[in-house]
Design a protein around this motif. Structure first.
Motif, mmCIF file in Angstrom:
data_model
loop_
_atom_site.group_PDB
_atom_site.id
_atom_site.type_symbol
_atom_site.label_atom_id
_atom_site.label_comp_id
_atom_site.label_asym_id
_atom_site.label_seq_id
_atom_site.Cartn_x
_atom_site.Cartn_y
_atom_site.Cartn_z
ATOM 1 N N GLN A 107 0.832 -1.216 0.000
ATOM 2 C CA GLN A 107 0.000 0.000 0.000
ATOM 3 C C GLN A 107 0.861 1.259 0.000
ATOM 4 O O GLN A 107 0.575 2.220 -0.671
ATOM 5 C CB GLN A 107 -0.915 -0.002 1.231
ATOM 6 C CG GLN A 107 -1.685 1.295 1.385
ATOM 7 C CD GLN A 107 -2.813 1.198 2.392
ATOM 8 O OE1 GLN A 107 -3.002 0.164 3.030
ATOM 9 N NE2 GLN A 107 -3.555 2.260 2.542
ATOM 10 N N ASP A 108 1.945 1.210 0.755
ATOM 11 C CA ASP A 108 2.861 2.338 0.844
ATOM 12 C C ASP A 108 3.882 2.203 -0.286
ATOM 13 O O ASP A 108 4.356 1.104 -0.553
ATOM 14 C CB ASP A 108 3.562 2.237 2.207
ATOM 15 C CG ASP A 108 4.205 3.522 2.579
ATOM 16 O OD1 ASP A 108 3.467 4.488 2.818
ATOM 17 O OD2 ASP A 108 5.450 3.567 2.610
ATOM 18 N N PRO A 109 4.245 3.314 -0.972
ATOM 19 C CA PRO A 109 5.190 3.160 -2.089
ATOM 20 C C PRO A 109 6.575 2.633 -1.671
ATOM 21 O O PRO A 109 7.303 2.097 -2.504
ATOM 22 C CB PRO A 109 5.320 4.566 -2.670
ATOM 23 C CG PRO A 109 4.280 5.413 -2.043
ATOM 24 C CD PRO A 109 3.752 4.697 -0.828
ATOM 25 N N THR A 110 6.940 2.768 -0.397
ATOM 26 C CA THR A 110 8.217 2.249 0.148
ATOM 27 C C THR A 110 9.425 2.542 -0.758
ATOM 28 O O THR A 110 10.229 1.661 -1.046
ATOM 29 C CB THR A 110 8.173 0.723 0.429
ATOM 30 O OG1 THR A 110 7.907 0.027 -0.797
ATOM 31 C CG2 THR A 110 7.129 0.347 1.450
ATOM 32 N N LEU A 111 9.520 3.798 -1.215
ATOM 33 C CA LEU A 111 10.683 4.184 -2.032
ATOM 34 C C LEU A 111 11.833 4.619 -1.123
ATOM 35 O O LEU A 111 11.602 5.108 -0.018
ATOM 36 C CB LEU A 111 10.302 5.343 -2.958
ATOM 37 C CG LEU A 111 9.149 5.042 -3.928
ATOM 38 C CD1 LEU A 111 8.701 6.317 -4.632
ATOM 39 C CD2 LEU A 111 9.537 3.972 -4.927
ATOM 40 N N PRO A 156 11.900 10.960 -4.669
ATOM 41 C CA PRO A 156 10.511 10.643 -4.303
ATOM 42 C C PRO A 156 9.762 11.832 -3.691
ATOM 43 O O PRO A 156 8.595 12.046 -4.000
ATOM 44 C CB PRO A 156 10.668 9.501 -3.292
ATOM 45 C CG PRO A 156 11.912 8.809 -3.724
ATOM 46 C CD PRO A 156 12.832 9.904 -4.221
ATOM 47 N N ARG A 157 10.441 12.645 -2.840
ATOM 48 C CA ARG A 157 9.736 13.748 -2.171
ATOM 49 C C ARG A 157 9.259 14.805 -3.165
ATOM 50 O O ARG A 157 8.409 15.629 -2.839
ATOM 51 C CB ARG A 157 10.628 14.400 -1.105
ATOM 52 C CG ARG A 157 11.841 15.085 -1.668
ATOM 53 C CD ARG A 157 12.635 15.887 -0.649
ATOM 54 N NE ARG A 157 13.788 16.508 -1.291
ATOM 55 C CZ ARG A 157 14.941 15.889 -1.542
ATOM 56 N NH1 ARG A 157 15.104 14.637 -1.157
ATOM 57 N NH2 ARG A 157 15.927 16.520 -2.157
ATOM 58 N N GLN A 158 9.809 14.793 -4.372
ATOM 59 C CA GLN A 158 9.397 15.773 -5.393
ATOM 60 C C GLN A 158 8.182 15.281 -6.186
ATOM 61 O O GLN A 158 7.700 15.988 -7.059
ATOM 62 C CB GLN A 158 10.563 16.028 -6.361
ATOM 63 C CG GLN A 158 11.770 16.632 -5.666
ATOM 64 C CD GLN A 158 12.993 16.703 -6.570
ATOM 65 O OE1 GLN A 158 13.383 15.715 -7.184
ATOM 66 N NE2 GLN A 158 13.581 17.888 -6.649
ATOM 67 N N LEU A 159 7.699 14.081 -5.890
ATOM 68 C CA LEU A 159 6.570 13.507 -6.629
ATOM 69 C C LEU A 159 5.304 13.536 -5.772
ATOM 70 O O LEU A 159 5.380 13.457 -4.547
ATOM 71 C CB LEU A 159 6.859 12.049 -6.999
ATOM 72 C CG LEU A 159 8.121 11.739 -7.790
ATOM 73 C CD1 LEU A 159 8.177 10.238 -8.075
ATOM 74 C CD2 LEU A 159 8.167 12.530 -9.090
ATOM 75 N N SER A 160 4.138 13.621 -6.435
ATOM 76 C CA SER A 160 2.854 13.498 -5.732
ATOM 77 C C SER A 160 2.680 12.046 -5.267
ATOM 78 O O SER A 160 3.413 11.145 -5.702
ATOM 79 C CB SER A 160 1.711 13.863 -6.672
ATOM 80 O OG SER A 160 1.606 12.881 -7.687
ATOM 81 N N GLY A 161 1.670 11.825 -4.409
ATOM 82 C CA GLY A 161 1.402 10.465 -3.918
ATOM 83 C C GLY A 161 1.128 9.493 -5.056
ATOM 84 O O GLY A 161 1.613 8.358 -5.054
ATOM 85 N N ALA A 188 -4.533 4.968 -0.184
ATOM 86 C CA ALA A 188 -4.232 6.234 0.492
ATOM 87 C C ALA A 188 -4.407 7.433 -0.444
ATOM 88 O O ALA A 188 -4.156 8.563 -0.044
ATOM 89 C CB ALA A 188 -2.791 6.193 1.013
ATOM 90 N N LEU A 189 -4.860 7.192 -1.668
ATOM 91 C CA LEU A 189 -4.936 8.282 -2.646
ATOM 92 C C LEU A 189 -6.357 8.835 -2.749
ATOM 93 O O LEU A 189 -7.327 8.145 -2.427
ATOM 94 C CB LEU A 189 -4.488 7.767 -4.015
ATOM 95 C CG LEU A 189 -3.081 7.167 -4.051
ATOM 96 C CD1 LEU A 189 -2.799 6.573 -5.426
ATOM 97 C CD2 LEU A 189 -2.035 8.216 -3.709
ATOM 98 N N ASP A 190 -6.474 10.090 -3.233
ATOM 99 C CA ASP A 190 -7.810 10.660 -3.445
ATOM 100 C C ASP A 190 -8.512 9.904 -4.573
ATOM 101 O O ASP A 190 -7.872 9.200 -5.364
ATOM 102 C CB ASP A 190 -7.704 12.156 -3.770
ATOM 103 C CG ASP A 190 -7.007 12.387 -5.090
ATOM 104 O OD1 ASP A 190 -7.693 12.343 -6.124
ATOM 105 O OD2 ASP A 190 -5.775 12.574 -5.089
#
Ligand SMILES: Nc1ncnc2c1ncn2[C@@H]1O[C@H](COP(=O)(O)OP(=O)(O)OP(=O)(O)O)[C@@H](O)[C@H]1O
Ligand SMILES: [Mg+2]
Length: 283
Positions: A107-111, A156-161, A188-190
């Motif tokens: 569920q979590d991208p775990t990048l 990763p922090r520069q990308l949307s969920g 977890a996404l809209d």
């Protein structure tokens, strides 16, 4: 991800002339598998379930009914307490021998936050010792498949969920799996992002004749995606009913607003209510 153009026969993802999914050989057989955790929780009563090659099967059920436990057993991350499983007709020791591979998407991208998107997607190939030139081509292909080719140098922090989830899916696809196991990957996404990723995932499945086992809480997601929905009930986790979604692929927004879609959603709503009540009766 690219849109698939061809039209497949109803109730299967097979091309014309291929056997329907129900007639194809099994990818996964769960054979009376039961799970009792060491703390005494009986997460799964003995389960029998077959997923044929090319199917898109969704596990739907109330929280705690054992969906993740069952999916992890299919991934061989958890061993059943009794009973067993078969992968492509053989035990797990043979997975990978004839090119048959499975991959698990959490569920979590775990990048890895310190590595760029390209480095994250490359990770499974680096771990497998794939040479750099071959690896580069496979990473490019996986990034293009999920529409992230222009973001390979981003962190990763520069990308949307939603984009992080795409990167996580690219990291799974780079291994060129036959079987994709996904545990609430878009939970977890809209809703708009989830619908878009659902559509893209379906197009991908349709093109590659992947087998997918997908876990969700969402009735709508299960109807939109699946060839078959497996409704589970809790305490102990078990299969309550299997519902075939008899609708041709590719599916699009017109299906989401159709009467047929609403009818499937209603039927599953009733089954889920039953699943929750029958679970509570065992408390
Ligand atoms: N490692 C574990 N040790 C002990 N009990 C566990 C463990 N993992 C899960 N359980 C229990 O097994 C049952 C099934 O859990 P599982 O996570 O498979 O349910 P789920 O259907 O995936 O739920 P959710 O929809 O909330 O993700 C629950 O009662 C849970 O508390
Ligand atoms: Mg779960």
């Amino acid at each position: 991800m690219r849109m698939a153009q061809a039209v497949r026969a109803p109730d299967t993802n097979s091309a014309a002339g291929e056997p329907a999914a129900a007639a194809r050989p099994p990818a996964i057989e769960v054979l009376g598998a039961e799970k009792i955790f060491s703390n005494g929780v009986r997460a799964l009563a003995p389960i029998d379930l077959t997923v044929n090659q090319g199917e898109f099967v969704t596990l739907l059920g109330p929280s705690g009914c054992g969906k993740s436990t069952l999916l992890k057993m299919v991934a061989n991350l958890i061993e059943p307490t009794s009973g067993g499983l078969m992968w492509w007709g053989r035990d797990y020791g043979h997975v990978g021998e004839d090119g048959k591979k499975l991959v698990f998407v959490f569920q979590d991208p775990t990048l890895m936050p310190w590595a760029r998107v390209r480095g994250n997607v490359r990770l499974p190939l680096d771990l497998a010792g794939v040479p750099k030139s071959e690896g580069d081509a496979r990473v490019d292909k996986a990034l293009a498949t999920v529409g992230l080719e222009k973001f390979d140098a981003s962190y990763p922090r520069q990308l949307s969920g939603g984009m992080q989830m795409r990167a996580s899916i690219a990291r799974a696809l780079v291994t060129e799996p036959n079987l994709l196991l996904m545990d609430e990957p878009f939970g977890a996404l809209d809703e708009i992002t989830r619908n878009k990723l659902d559509q893209d995932l379906l197009d991908l499945w349709f093109e590659k004749t992947l087998t997918v086992v997908f876990v969700t809480h969402s009735i709508y997601e299960s109807v939109f995606l699946s060839t078959r929905v497996v409704v589970m009930a809790a305490r102990p986790g078990r299969v309550l009913r299997e519902v075939v979604i008899d609708e041709p692929y590719p599916r699009d927004d017109a299906f989401r607003v159709s009467q047929k879609f609403a009818a499937y959603a209603r039927d599953l709503q009733v089954l889920l209510a039953e699943a929750s009540v029958s679970g509570a009766a065992h408390d």
